[in-house]
Each structure stands twice: as C-alpha cells, then as structure tokens.
Design a protein around this motif. Structure first.
Motif, PDB file in Angstrom:
ATOM      1  N   GLN A 274     -14.507 -12.742  11.712  1.00 61.73           N
ATOM      2  CA  GLN A 274     -13.382 -13.460  11.186  1.00 61.73           C
ATOM      3  C   GLN A 274     -13.339 -15.100  11.627  1.00 61.73           C
ATOM      4  O   GLN A 274     -14.254 -15.390  12.438  1.00 61.73           O
ATOM      5  CB  GLN A 274     -12.050 -12.920  12.003  1.00 61.73           C
ATOM      6  CG  GLN A 274     -12.406 -12.884  13.517  1.00 61.73           C
ATOM      7  CD  GLN A 274     -11.337 -11.989  14.205  1.00 61.73           C
ATOM      8  OE1 GLN A 274     -10.114 -12.067  13.684  1.00 61.73           O
ATOM      9  NE2 GLN A 274     -11.640 -11.331  15.349  1.00 61.73           N
ATOM     10  N   ARG A 275     -12.850 -15.975  11.001  1.00 63.14           N
ATOM     11  CA  ARG A 275     -12.750 -17.305  11.129  1.00 63.14           C
ATOM     12  C   ARG A 275     -11.448 -17.582  11.932  1.00 63.14           C
ATOM     13  O   ARG A 275     -10.398 -17.044  11.604  1.00 63.14           O
ATOM     14  CB  ARG A 275     -12.632 -17.967   9.875  1.00 63.14           C
ATOM     15  CG  ARG A 275     -13.816 -18.118   9.036  1.00 63.14           C
ATOM     16  CD  ARG A 275     -13.582 -19.227   7.816  1.00 63.14           C
ATOM     17  NE  ARG A 275     -13.637 -20.609   8.437  1.00 63.14           N
ATOM     18  CZ  ARG A 275     -13.525 -21.673   7.885  1.00 63.14           C
ATOM     19  NH1 ARG A 275     -13.018 -21.317   6.713  1.00 63.14           N
ATOM     20  NH2 ARG A 275     -13.448 -22.676   8.434  1.00 63.14           N
ATOM     21  N   ARG A 280      -4.016 -18.102  11.009  1.00 65.79           N
ATOM     22  CA  ARG A 280      -4.341 -16.710  10.789  1.00 65.79           C
ATOM     23  C   ARG A 280      -3.626 -16.130  12.097  1.00 65.79           C
ATOM     24  O   ARG A 280      -3.703 -16.716  13.141  1.00 65.79           O
ATOM     25  CB  ARG A 280      -5.588 -16.409  10.839  1.00 65.79           C
ATOM     26  CG  ARG A 280      -6.451 -16.870  10.068  1.00 65.79           C
ATOM     27  CD  ARG A 280      -8.021 -15.972   9.744  1.00 65.79           C
ATOM     28  NE  ARG A 280      -8.063 -14.764   9.866  1.00 65.79           N
ATOM     29  CZ  ARG A 280      -8.422 -14.232  11.084  1.00 65.79           C
ATOM     30  NH1 ARG A 280      -8.934 -14.484  12.003  1.00 65.79           N
ATOM     31  NH2 ARG A 280      -8.431 -12.627  11.323  1.00 65.79           N
ATOM     32  N   CYS A 297      -9.788 -18.740   4.681  1.00 65.65           N
ATOM     33  CA  CYS A 297      -9.984 -17.550   6.119  1.00 65.65           C
ATOM     34  C   CYS A 297     -11.340 -16.722   5.849  1.00 65.65           C
ATOM     35  O   CYS A 297     -11.728 -16.233   6.772  1.00 65.65           O
ATOM     36  CB  CYS A 297      -8.906 -17.039   6.343  1.00 65.65           C
ATOM     37  SG  CYS A 297      -7.972 -16.096   4.958  1.00 65.65           S
TER      38      CYS A 297
END
Length: 310
Positions: A274-275, A280, A297
């Motif tokens: 994941q970024r 987010r 994302c």
C-alpha cells in the motif's frame, strides 16, 4: 439442546470471516446446535464443521422471507451478524417467538471518523465483531487465529475486486504475471466466469500460467488455495478465502485500508502492499470515487509486488 441461529447472507469475504467464529463456537459449546443461515453458494465455507453445525442455504431471488422463516423452525438464540433489512425481519419474527436476539455492531461512526481522518486508530477486526455478538448472547469465545503459512507450491493471483478503489490496474497485474512467468513460477489465476475472458488471455500468453476462473466449485478453489505458497489478492473475497485455509496472502490496498478491520484473519500487515498517503483510507469498501480522479493510491510498480514474492 439449545438451538442458535447465525445469520449472514453476504458478501463472500464477510461470510468467510464468519466461518472460523462459527467453528470456534461449535467446538467450545458442544451442547449448542448451530444453524448458519446464508445463501446456498456459501455452503462450502461451512463444510467439515463440527457435528453440531448445520447449514441452511437459501436463494434470495426466489424465496420470500416469510418462506425462509417458516422453514427454519424455532431457536433459543439468534445472532444477527449482518444487520440488514432481511436479517432484521427474521430476527423480529424470532424475537416474537421468544428467541434471545443479539445484533452485530458494525462501528459505522468509527468508520466515518477513520475515512474522514478524524481518528486514525485501527478499528476492531470483523472477526472480533462476530465474536462480540457471541459473547453478548452468552457464548464467549476466543477469536480464532489462522496463521498464514507459505510452504505450498505455486502463486495464486486474483486481480479483480468489486469496486474500482480496490482494484489494481489489469495492465500492471498482467506485467506481474509476465515477470513471474519469466522467473519460472507456476501461477494460478482466480476469478469469476465473467472475468475468465481476460485471464484466459494471460494464461495463453505466458508459460506456467493456468486460469481456473469460473471452472471450479468454491470447495475446489479452496483446495487449490490451500496448496499454494502465496496468494496475491486485492482487498477482496479471495484474500479471505485464502486466509480461511491458512495460506499466506500478499494483499494490495488502494482506497481502503487494513486498519478498517477487514484484513484476512491471521495475515501479516507487512504483507499488505500500500501507499501511505494522507487521503487514505477514503472509503471502507472502495466504492467512493477518487477525489483526484486517478486512483493514485494504486500507483504501485509491478516490480514492487514481484519483489515481495521472492
């Protein structure tokens, strides 16, 4: 013997997370007969359960709620693990007949705070929410833990998800498949009948790649997942199915986030790709449109995914 009705109709991943909780309850309370009420195609998730677990499958397209309730009979206890209008009707009827009823607390306000970045603390896992319902009904259990192991053979890939905010680029995922094929890996592609058209093209194009999308029963897919070294999945049902059989999952996250309570049971958050971005998570289910319009994302290089599969 007391009778317990457990209700959860969908979605597949949520029902998969319920199965270990039902098993734990059945094993710890052998004097309770547990009936799981769900859709017919969920039956394989509750195969090989303890003898005090029964599965009642229904077809929501063709059966009315009145018909469903009339065929169920009476229950001492009712655990509504869904909290939707169908389950609300069923639990209302059961309560009128004297059942003790308890309902899942989904933590909607906590989810709102998380997706609006007012409180970024991790939320309670869904399996714990199910266990909380059991406790409130007088059946406390320990939350089941199925550690993800990686001693099988082959890599599974499930590239699709229900919502755009959870789905990695198909073009980039094809590149992941290509790189794994070049590395000599055996790859199994998972998906629905509708998704098989895309996946069949990948299987024809790259050596060592097999597509089983739409060709296997749920039980057969679970058996194949059980034999894999690792499963690559979105934040989707396949993550939970692989977790159910104890297979390590390398999961890809976009608009959603593991701390919302939907990480596969027993999975390591270090296996979440994941970024880390201030926007987010923007959605619990990935159904919200990206405010930038480009779903940045999910801007993750295929090489990064392959590297973690070393």
């Amino acid at each position: 013997m007391k009778r317990l009705l457990v209700i959860r109709f969908s979605a597949l991943g949520d029902v998969a997370m319920l199965a270990p909780v039902v098993r734990a309850t059945a094993e710890q309370y052998l004097d309770i007969e547990i009936t799981v009420l769900s859709q017919k195609h969920m039956a394989d998730l509750f195969a090989n359960m303890p003898r005090n677990v029964l599965f009642h499958g229904v077809d929501l397209k063709y059966q009315s709620l009145h018909e469903i309730v009339s065929r169920l009979g009476r229950f001492d206890l009712v655990a509504d693990m869904h909290g939707v209008w169908r389950s609300r009707y069923i639990r209302m009827v059961m309560r009128m007949h004297g059942s003790k009823v308890r309902i899942i607390h989904k933590g909607r306000f906590s989810r709102f705070l998380l997706t609006h970045h007012i409180n970024n603390n991790a939320l309670k896992h869904t399996s714990q929410r199910y266990a909380d319902v059991m406790q409130s009904i007088g059946l406390p259990i320990s939350v089941p833990f199925i550690p993800g192991r990686s001693y099988g053979e082959g890599i599974g890939i499930a590239p699709f998800a229900a919502h755009r905010g959870k789905m990695y680029s198909l073009k980039r995922m094809e590149r992941v498949v290509e790189l794994l094929s070049q590395r000599g890996e055996n790859v199994v592609l998972f998906g629905s009948k509708e998704e098989a058209k895309v996946l069949d093209q990948w299987a024809e194009k790259y050596a060592g790649v097999e597509c089983i999308a739409g060709r296997k029963s749920l039980s057969e897919e679970l058996d194949i997942m059980r034999g894999l070294r690792v499963m690559v999945s979105m934040d989707s049902a396949n993550m939970h199915l692989a977790s159910l059989v104890g297979t390590r999952v390398l999961s890809i996250w976009g608009a959603t986030h593991p701390k919302a309570g939907f990480l596969g049971i027993g999975q390591d958050e270090n296996d979440c790709i994941q970024r880390h971005m201030n926007c987010r998570p923007c959605s619990i289910y990935g159904s919200k449109n990206c405010k930038y319009g480009d779903y940045r994302c999910l801007d993750i290089a295929p090489e990064e995914i392959v590297k973690q599969l070393a």
